[in-house]
Design a protein around this motif. Structure first.
Motif, PDB file in Angstrom:
ATOM      1  N   LYS A 153      -9.940  -4.617  -4.669  1.00  0.00           N
ATOM      2  CA  LYS A 153      -9.364  -4.261  -3.369  1.00  0.00           C
ATOM      3  C   LYS A 153      -8.666  -5.447  -2.699  1.00  0.00           C
ATOM      4  O   LYS A 153      -7.465  -5.406  -2.458  1.00  0.00           O
ATOM      5  CB  LYS A 153     -10.435  -3.687  -2.450  1.00  0.00           C
ATOM      6  CG  LYS A 153     -10.969  -2.336  -2.924  1.00  0.00           C
ATOM      7  CD  LYS A 153     -11.927  -1.716  -1.919  1.00  0.00           C
ATOM      8  CE  LYS A 153     -12.365  -0.335  -2.391  1.00  0.00           C
ATOM      9  NZ  LYS A 153     -13.273   0.326  -1.415  1.00  0.00           N
ATOM     10  N   THR A 161      -7.553  -3.586   2.760  1.00  0.00           N
ATOM     11  CA  THR A 161      -6.724  -3.064   1.675  1.00  0.00           C
ATOM     12  C   THR A 161      -5.564  -2.292   2.279  1.00  0.00           C
ATOM     13  O   THR A 161      -5.595  -1.893   3.435  1.00  0.00           O
ATOM     14  CB  THR A 161      -7.529  -2.124   0.762  1.00  0.00           C
ATOM     15  OG1 THR A 161      -7.870  -0.952   1.513  1.00  0.00           O
ATOM     16  CG2 THR A 161      -8.791  -2.780   0.257  1.00  0.00           C
ATOM     17  N   GLU A 210      -4.259  -1.163  -4.199  1.00  0.00           N
ATOM     18  CA  GLU A 210      -4.772   0.194  -4.000  1.00  0.00           C
ATOM     19  C   GLU A 210      -4.093   1.135  -4.979  1.00  0.00           C
ATOM     20  O   GLU A 210      -2.938   0.937  -5.360  1.00  0.00           O
ATOM     21  CB  GLU A 210      -4.504   0.670  -2.577  1.00  0.00           C
ATOM     22  CG  GLU A 210      -3.041   0.866  -2.269  1.00  0.00           C
ATOM     23  CD  GLU A 210      -2.815   1.809  -1.085  1.00  0.00           C
ATOM     24  OE1 GLU A 210      -3.799   2.344  -0.570  1.00  0.00           O
ATOM     25  OE2 GLU A 210      -1.663   1.999  -0.710  1.00  0.00           O
ATOM     26  N   GLU A 261      -4.456   0.765   1.761  1.00  0.00           N
ATOM     27  CA  GLU A 261      -4.766   2.138   2.153  1.00  0.00           C
ATOM     28  C   GLU A 261      -5.673   2.176   3.372  1.00  0.00           C
ATOM     29  O   GLU A 261      -5.428   2.918   4.315  1.00  0.00           O
ATOM     30  CB  GLU A 261      -5.429   2.868   0.988  1.00  0.00           C
ATOM     31  CG  GLU A 261      -5.817   4.309   1.291  1.00  0.00           C
ATOM     32  CD  GLU A 261      -4.609   5.204   1.513  1.00  0.00           C
ATOM     33  OE1 GLU A 261      -4.764   6.239   2.163  1.00  0.00           O
ATOM     34  OE2 GLU A 261      -3.516   4.847   1.033  1.00  0.00           O
TER      35      GLU A 261
END
Length: 232
Positions: A110, A200, A135, A202
């Motif tokens: 990550k 991360t 990601e 996302e």
């Protein structure tokens, strides 16, 4: 001894990843961002990331070799380079070392965040923070990877001369790291580089507000109000 980001190599032409730029700059610092999407899992990217000896250009080492490069991916771990020399029997011995960066945050697959002033910036009074985020794409066909390097402080270089050079060389290492993986046919959305530096890609996109507010916090707005007293 060669310097990381050695000036003679800064002008070498390299291919650009899908997204690369000096995203922000001021008189005292800059932010370089590189992003690409490749056909690999986050775990495969992570494994590759932790073996810098396999992708870092030796022209940007201090010893002239990347054989002694390693990353200890845990808090306070080292992205370091060992100086190695062969003795009369051909056995390699470590005769010195240098720290490129220090690990601040490690979440396998990550985020890897490291702090250090790379190359000629090491002799300056600056702090540099590199965040590597990854990601899976929405369709799970690949992984989106980013390098975001933020530098700030006093240095004897001008930002106008050093920022493009560091951006180019950092981009070369980013490109080399991703060489084993084929590009994924994914359209990159508009990137907010600041969000990449938080967590991360996302998670930051999902949790952070869509825009960074420029409004002053309520505490600032009421700074002139008299202090509240505690009841007796």
């Amino acid at each position: 001894m060669k310097s990381a980001f050695f000036p003679a190599a800064l002008l070498a032409a390299i291919s650009s990843p899908a997204f690369a730029e000096v995203k922000a700059a001021s008189d005292t610092g800059f932010n370089s961002v590189h992003i690409a999407t490749v056909k690999a899992t986050p775990e495969e990217i992570w494994t590759r990331l932790l073996t810098p000896k396999d992708y870092w250009n030796k022209a940007h080492s201090w010893s002239g070799s990347t054989a002694g490069f390693y990353i200890d991916a845990q808090a306070n771990g080292c992205f370091c380079e060992l100086f190695q020399e062969a003795d009369v029997n051909g056995k390699l011995n470590t005769v010195g070392s240098v720290e490129h960066m220090r690990v601040l945050f490690a979440h396998p697959g990550k985020v890897l965040r490291m702090q250090g002033a790379l190359g000629p910036l090491q002799s300056e009074a600056v702090i540099g923070t590199l965040t590597v985020a990854m990601e899976p794409t929405k369709d799970k066909a690949g992984t989106r990877v980013s390098f975001s390097y933020v530098v700030g402080g006093y240095m004897r270089y001008t930002v106008a001369e050093i920022a493009p050079a560091v951006d180019k060389v950092l981009g070369e290492q980013f490109k080399n790291m991703l060489l084993p993986f084929a590009p994924a046919e994914t359209v990159l959305p508009k990137i907010d580089g600041f969000k990449l530096d938080i967590e991360t890609i996302e998670e930051a996109a999902a949790d952070a507000p869509t825009e960074v507010s420029t409004a002053k916090p309520a505490a600032d707005a009421s700074a002139g109000a008299p202090p509240q007293t505690e009841p007796n």
